[in-house]
Design a protein around this motif. Sequence first.
Motif, PDB file in Angstrom:
ATOM      1  N   ILE A  77     -35.924 -34.652 -52.406  1.00  0.00           N
ATOM      2  CA  ILE A  77     -34.728 -34.196 -51.056  1.00  0.00           C
ATOM      3  C   ILE A  77     -34.240 -33.523 -51.419  1.00  0.00           C
ATOM      4  O   ILE A  77     -34.607 -32.421 -50.599  1.00  0.00           O
ATOM      5  CB  ILE A  77     -34.305 -35.383 -50.660  1.00  0.00           C
ATOM      6  CG1 ILE A  77     -33.519 -35.574 -49.346  1.00  0.00           C
ATOM      7  CG2 ILE A  77     -33.068 -36.263 -51.980  1.00  0.00           C
ATOM      8  CD1 ILE A  77     -32.603 -35.909 -48.748  1.00  0.00           C
ATOM      9  N   GLU A  78     -34.486 -33.007 -52.492  1.00  0.00           N
ATOM     10  CA  GLU A  78     -33.327 -31.135 -53.018  1.00  0.00           C
ATOM     11  C   GLU A  78     -34.427 -30.311 -52.394  1.00  0.00           C
ATOM     12  O   GLU A  78     -33.785 -29.330 -52.024  1.00  0.00           O
ATOM     13  CB  GLU A  78     -32.770 -31.816 -54.493  1.00  0.00           C
ATOM     14  CG  GLU A  78     -31.213 -32.621 -54.459  1.00  0.00           C
ATOM     15  CD  GLU A  78     -30.822 -32.658 -53.302  1.00  0.00           C
ATOM     16  OE1 GLU A  78     -30.266 -31.155 -52.836  1.00  0.00           O
ATOM     17  OE2 GLU A  78     -29.915 -33.050 -52.490  1.00  0.00           O
ATOM     18  N   CYS A  79     -35.470 -30.360 -52.956  1.00  0.00           N
ATOM     19  CA  CYS A  79     -36.954 -29.708 -52.921  1.00  0.00           C
ATOM     20  C   CYS A  79     -36.718 -29.053 -51.207  1.00  0.00           C
ATOM     21  O   CYS A  79     -37.317 -28.064 -51.317  1.00  0.00           O
ATOM     22  CB  CYS A  79     -37.632 -29.819 -53.626  1.00  0.00           C
ATOM     23  SG  CYS A  79     -39.519 -30.695 -52.703  1.00  0.00           S
ATOM     24  N   ILE A  80     -37.185 -30.446 -50.744  1.00  0.00           N
ATOM     25  CA  ILE A  80     -36.883 -30.312 -49.343  1.00  0.00           C
ATOM     26  C   ILE A  80     -35.672 -29.385 -48.388  1.00  0.00           C
ATOM     27  O   ILE A  80     -36.310 -28.425 -47.431  1.00  0.00           O
ATOM     28  CB  ILE A  80     -37.103 -31.172 -48.572  1.00  0.00           C
ATOM     29  CG1 ILE A  80     -38.949 -31.798 -48.636  1.00  0.00           C
ATOM     30  CG2 ILE A  80     -36.939 -31.001 -47.034  1.00  0.00           C
ATOM     31  CD1 ILE A  80     -39.800 -31.531 -48.055  1.00  0.00           C
ATOM     32  N   LYS A  81     -34.645 -29.879 -49.273  1.00  0.00           N
ATOM     33  CA  LYS A  81     -33.488 -28.953 -48.524  1.00  0.00           C
ATOM     34  C   LYS A  81     -33.860 -27.634 -48.550  1.00  0.00           C
ATOM     35  O   LYS A  81     -33.318 -26.928 -47.830  1.00  0.00           O
ATOM     36  CB  LYS A  81     -32.481 -29.479 -48.382  1.00  0.00           C
ATOM     37  CG  LYS A  81     -31.866 -31.025 -47.718  1.00  0.00           C
ATOM     38  CD  LYS A  81     -30.988 -31.525 -47.798  1.00  0.00           C
ATOM     39  CE  LYS A  81     -30.739 -32.463 -49.517  1.00  0.00           C
ATOM     40  NZ  LYS A  81     -29.258 -33.063 -49.184  1.00  0.00           N
ATOM     41  N   PHE A  82     -34.055 -26.922 -49.731  1.00  0.00           N
ATOM     42  CA  PHE A  82     -33.913 -26.280 -50.944  1.00  0.00           C
ATOM     43  C   PHE A  82     -35.058 -25.213 -49.766  1.00  0.00           C
ATOM     44  O   PHE A  82     -34.398 -23.880 -49.587  1.00  0.00           O
ATOM     45  CB  PHE A  82     -34.390 -26.318 -51.879  1.00  0.00           C
ATOM     46  CG  PHE A  82     -34.621 -24.644 -52.320  1.00  0.00           C
ATOM     47  CD1 PHE A  82     -33.032 -24.271 -53.257  1.00  0.00           C
ATOM     48  CD2 PHE A  82     -35.569 -24.006 -52.957  1.00  0.00           C
ATOM     49  CE1 PHE A  82     -33.776 -22.321 -53.257  1.00  0.00           C
ATOM     50  CE2 PHE A  82     -36.050 -23.294 -53.665  1.00  0.00           C
ATOM     51  CZ  PHE A  82     -34.910 -21.770 -53.325  1.00  0.00           C
ATOM     52  N   LEU A  83     -36.040 -25.530 -49.633  1.00  0.00           N
ATOM     53  CA  LEU A  83     -37.200 -25.193 -48.859  1.00  0.00           C
ATOM     54  C   LEU A  83     -37.323 -24.697 -47.317  1.00  0.00           C
ATOM     55  O   LEU A  83     -37.234 -23.500 -47.141  1.00  0.00           O
ATOM     56  CB  LEU A  83     -38.429 -25.462 -49.070  1.00  0.00           C
ATOM     57  CG  LEU A  83     -39.165 -25.571 -50.624  1.00  0.00           C
ATOM     58  CD1 LEU A  83     -40.991 -26.526 -50.672  1.00  0.00           C
ATOM     59  CD2 LEU A  83     -39.392 -24.423 -51.385  1.00  0.00           C
ATOM     60  N   LEU A  84     -36.274 -25.678 -46.920  1.00  0.00           N
ATOM     61  CA  LEU A  84     -36.307 -25.477 -45.908  1.00  0.00           C
ATOM     62  C   LEU A  84     -35.341 -24.438 -45.142  1.00  0.00           C
ATOM     63  O   LEU A  84     -34.983 -23.297 -44.435  1.00  0.00           O
ATOM     64  CB  LEU A  84     -35.646 -26.643 -44.799  1.00  0.00           C
ATOM     65  CG  LEU A  84     -36.866 -28.511 -44.881  1.00  0.00           C
ATOM     66  CD1 LEU A  84     -36.390 -29.441 -44.264  1.00  0.00           C
ATOM     67  CD2 LEU A  84     -38.074 -27.654 -43.725  1.00  0.00           C
ATOM     68  N   GLU A  85     -33.880 -24.793 -45.962  1.00  0.00           N
ATOM     69  CA  GLU A  85     -32.705 -23.387 -45.813  1.00  0.00           C
ATOM     70  C   GLU A  85     -33.624 -22.066 -46.491  1.00  0.00           C
ATOM     71  O   GLU A  85     -32.359 -20.950 -45.978  1.00  0.00           O
ATOM     72  CB  GLU A  85     -31.722 -23.815 -46.395  1.00  0.00           C
ATOM     73  CG  GLU A  85     -30.910 -25.284 -46.515  1.00  0.00           C
ATOM     74  CD  GLU A  85     -29.909 -25.973 -46.889  1.00  0.00           C
ATOM     75  OE1 GLU A  85     -30.146 -25.943 -48.439  1.00  0.00           O
ATOM     76  OE2 GLU A  85     -29.354 -27.140 -46.627  1.00  0.00           O
ATOM     77  N   GLN A  86     -34.061 -22.064 -47.236  1.00  0.00           N
ATOM     78  CA  GLN A  86     -34.181 -20.552 -48.025  1.00  0.00           C
ATOM     79  C   GLN A  86     -34.846 -19.826 -46.430  1.00  0.00           C
ATOM     80  O   GLN A  86     -34.475 -18.506 -47.114  1.00  0.00           O
ATOM     81  CB  GLN A  86     -35.544 -20.652 -48.710  1.00  0.00           C
ATOM     82  CG  GLN A  86     -35.075 -20.513 -50.245  1.00  0.00           C
ATOM     83  CD  GLN A  86     -34.126 -19.727 -50.277  1.00  0.00           C
ATOM     84  OE1 GLN A  86     -34.322 -18.863 -50.893  1.00  0.00           O
ATOM     85  NE2 GLN A  86     -32.485 -20.444 -51.356  1.00  0.00           N
ATOM     86  N   ASP A  87     -36.181 -20.178 -45.630  1.00  0.00           N
ATOM     87  CA  ASP A  87     -36.633 -19.310 -44.758  1.00  0.00           C
ATOM     88  C   ASP A  87     -37.011 -19.931 -43.974  1.00  0.00           C
ATOM     89  O   ASP A  87     -37.709 -21.062 -43.769  1.00  0.00           O
ATOM     90  CB  ASP A  87     -37.418 -18.503 -45.289  1.00  0.00           C
ATOM     91  CG  ASP A  87     -38.058 -16.998 -44.649  1.00  0.00           C
ATOM     92  OD1 ASP A  87     -37.615 -15.985 -44.409  1.00  0.00           O
ATOM     93  OD2 ASP A  87     -38.766 -17.357 -43.348  1.00  0.00           O
ATOM     94  N   PRO A  88     -36.265 -19.985 -41.895  1.00  0.00           N
ATOM     95  CA  PRO A  88     -37.537 -20.299 -41.105  1.00  0.00           C
ATOM     96  C   PRO A  88     -38.311 -20.552 -41.058  1.00  0.00           C
ATOM     97  O   PRO A  88     -38.806 -21.277 -40.608  1.00  0.00           O
ATOM     98  CB  PRO A  88     -36.310 -19.863 -39.747  1.00  0.00           C
ATOM     99  CG  PRO A  88     -36.293 -18.698 -40.962  1.00  0.00           C
ATOM    100  CD  PRO A  88     -35.582 -18.431 -42.126  1.00  0.00           C
TER     101      PRO A  88
END
Lengths: 93, 121, 525
Positions: free
Chosen positions: C247-258
Amino acid sequence: MTATQSNVFLALQTNDETRPIIEAIEADNPHAVVHRYPAMVKIDAPGRLVLKRQTVEEITGVEWELQSFHVNLISLSGNIDETEDELVLAWRQ
Amino acid sequence: MAVNALQPGYTGEVKDRVELFHGNHLIYIGWDQHMMICAPVALPLPPTMPFGALISDVLPTTAFAAHPDWPRIDWSQVEWLRSGKPFKPDPGKSLADNGLGHKSALRLRTPGLDGIGATGS
Amino acid sequence: MTDKTTAAAAPKKLSLKAKYAQLTRGLGWETTYQPPDKVFPQTHFEGIKIHDWEKWEDPFRLTMDAYWKYQAEKEKKLYAIIDAFQQNNGHLNVSDGRYVNTVKLFLTGISPEEYSAHRMFAMLGRNFAGVGPQIAAQMQSIDELRHAQTQIHTISQYNKYFNGMHDFRHMHDRVWYLSVPKSYFEDAMTAGPFEGIVAISFSFEYVLTNLIFMPFMSAAAYNGDMATVTFGFSAQSDESRHMTLGIECIKFLLEQDPGNVPIIQRWIDKWFWRGYRLLTLVSMMMDFMVPKKVMSWKEAWDMYFVQNGGALFRDLERYGLRMPKYWEQTVVAADRLSCEAWNTFYNYAAAANFNPWCPTAEDMDWMSQKYPGTFDKYYRPRFEHYRELEKQGKRFYNTTLPMLCQTCQIPLVFSEPDDPTQTCYRESDYNGMKYHFCSDGCKDIFDHEPEKYVQAWLPVHQIYQGNCFKPGTDPTAKDFNPLAAVLEYYNFGPGDNMDYAGSPDETNWLKWKGLAKSGPLKMAS
């Protein structure tokens, strides 16, 4: 906070080490529901669930490292925030 | 883009090329509404085999023949589908001439025969 | 742990956050001999954009000292119980001899994938450019190796007494249905690192893994299998950390770039469907294979995917993510999945390394109760037909090889979403050849990357190409029996396959437990 708030959950093995942990969770989360399955306890709570080191220590009367609950952890759900004092599971919607 | 690969222009080896099947074509055959036979069957068959021989010689050797509806099939009433679309095979012509090439999917429908206990089983 | 440094005079203990910062301090250095793109060559080709690796949060902030301490504690507990289990002939305490077939399924279908996951996370640890994910991936790689080892070690006790497990590693690379889990992990491993972590850490570990371990372990406990409960819970205690990575990797990837959002959504769509297909095996384990049942597949799917997964995706809506494509089909099919799966193994009892059976009257009543809308209407008549044939000594075996899905590699055993009585067919043309699928989900996956899936090693096709016989086999010989030759290639011996009724496992079980021989007829009634 809506009426149809999603549950977070924590599942722990059923054993002597988790008894005070489950007790502490019940004490700190009156809105939580404890389900007992063979060898496993699953605790559901709408929106948010907290496990506090201090409550466990008060129950057992000995110092307790919060991270040690990993040894008996089976599963969880929700966004996780852990410090040395508490573990919080929560949905943000 | 047919694949997202580290190396531009990457292509993969096609594992089921027709020449690997010793002169046969792989033909898939399913019997609609008879799910006791858990899946359509896959058979390697010579492309020159007449369609009629598929019915008379090949299908009776498959799992289909174990189905209680099997002996009751009226072959003149059977409806055929090729790639999911109705078609009328010519029993005298070869599989290839009936448009059944390598990895074609053939289905038969037997109206009136609805499987075990009429459950599509 | 009697350590003088814990005395009052000792320096103040670091907080978890500070300890974790010390662990990772200076590890993510700027490269000077080579440009970063050459050091981490796999971080760009998938289209994912990362602007700041430091934003990766590990909420557990597990440091190496704590990791080894807790892992050692888990191992000590586990091996103490394994010793007791072996010394006390624990294999005799399971609810029924049939139960052991779930252990066979686990050892051959899941344990080798623990090893695959170990390899994959070692690769991820190397390929991610950020320190947080490197450490998390390395810890998980070690965890997965531990899981494979403990499972093999624990199940070795069953292997001394029951068939079907002796060559699990050999079978994993050859037996038709084991190509399903094998190809699933190979698909993830051969993707880029970002797709790999979304596939396994998020879509599998976070969204679906509860469906394997929670019912499996609960069922093991309920059926008296102390060994499986023990290795399962030991593995599962690591699993929460893996889920958190997901779940952290998903949030990280989503927050990095639209721009990452649509790529992630497509991976979630794909890997949700791939994982769901893989869980087909679990559905039949829950509904048919455990003699004492804990909950139905449908109940588990509702609890862990519809409710819990639904909560997750509502939480992720703020990033622009939605529920995985075709999830509605999985809810419709929850009433059918286990029956379609168990029927497959009943059809092909000769070719699996465990011993299936026709459900007993009691089993069927349980199914009627759990599946009131479908079981009596669609499946009971079929199983009663099988039972009748067994009574007559004409047990139905399917001896014709099935048509397989190009993507998930499962035979086309699934029904149309809107019709439980009709096989679902989907088809694509690519470069002049036809490809076939069990579902819309599997067809979409192929259509997006056909060049990957044309390479699928489909067991049925490989058999027909002549690649599944032992060296020295002569397929042109007069008495050549292709099925026997394939089973020999699988290293199947007597008792590994075919029905439980009349199997050596059944005979031994009855002998050890001092029970009367019931025989095939009573087994089925």
